[in-house]
Scaffold this motif. Structure first.
Motif: not given
Length: 62
Positions: A54-55, A58-59
């Motif tokens: 997920w991170e 998002e990046q």
């Protein structure tokens, strides 16, 4: 020490809002969260691997 939370594939699909077919297409391109195949051939995803995925998404979107 507690073992890491392992999510079943339907739980992962529900959380990311994706169909099984779309998920496997993503996986074939090497862009899906890491999965673990258990000795009984069931598939799981560590909570930490899904959160890291997920991170990363998002990046890329930022």
């Amino acid at each position: 020490m507690s073992s890491p939370k392992l999510l079943k594939l339907p739980e992962v699909l529900d959380e990311i809002g994706m169909s099984r077919a779309a998920f496997y297409r993503l996986r074939a391109r090497g862009k899906a969260p890491k999965l673990i195949k258990l000795p009984n051939n069931q598939i799981r995803c560590r909570r930490s691997d899904l959160d890291a995925w997920w991170e990363h998404c998002e990046q890329l979107a930022a």
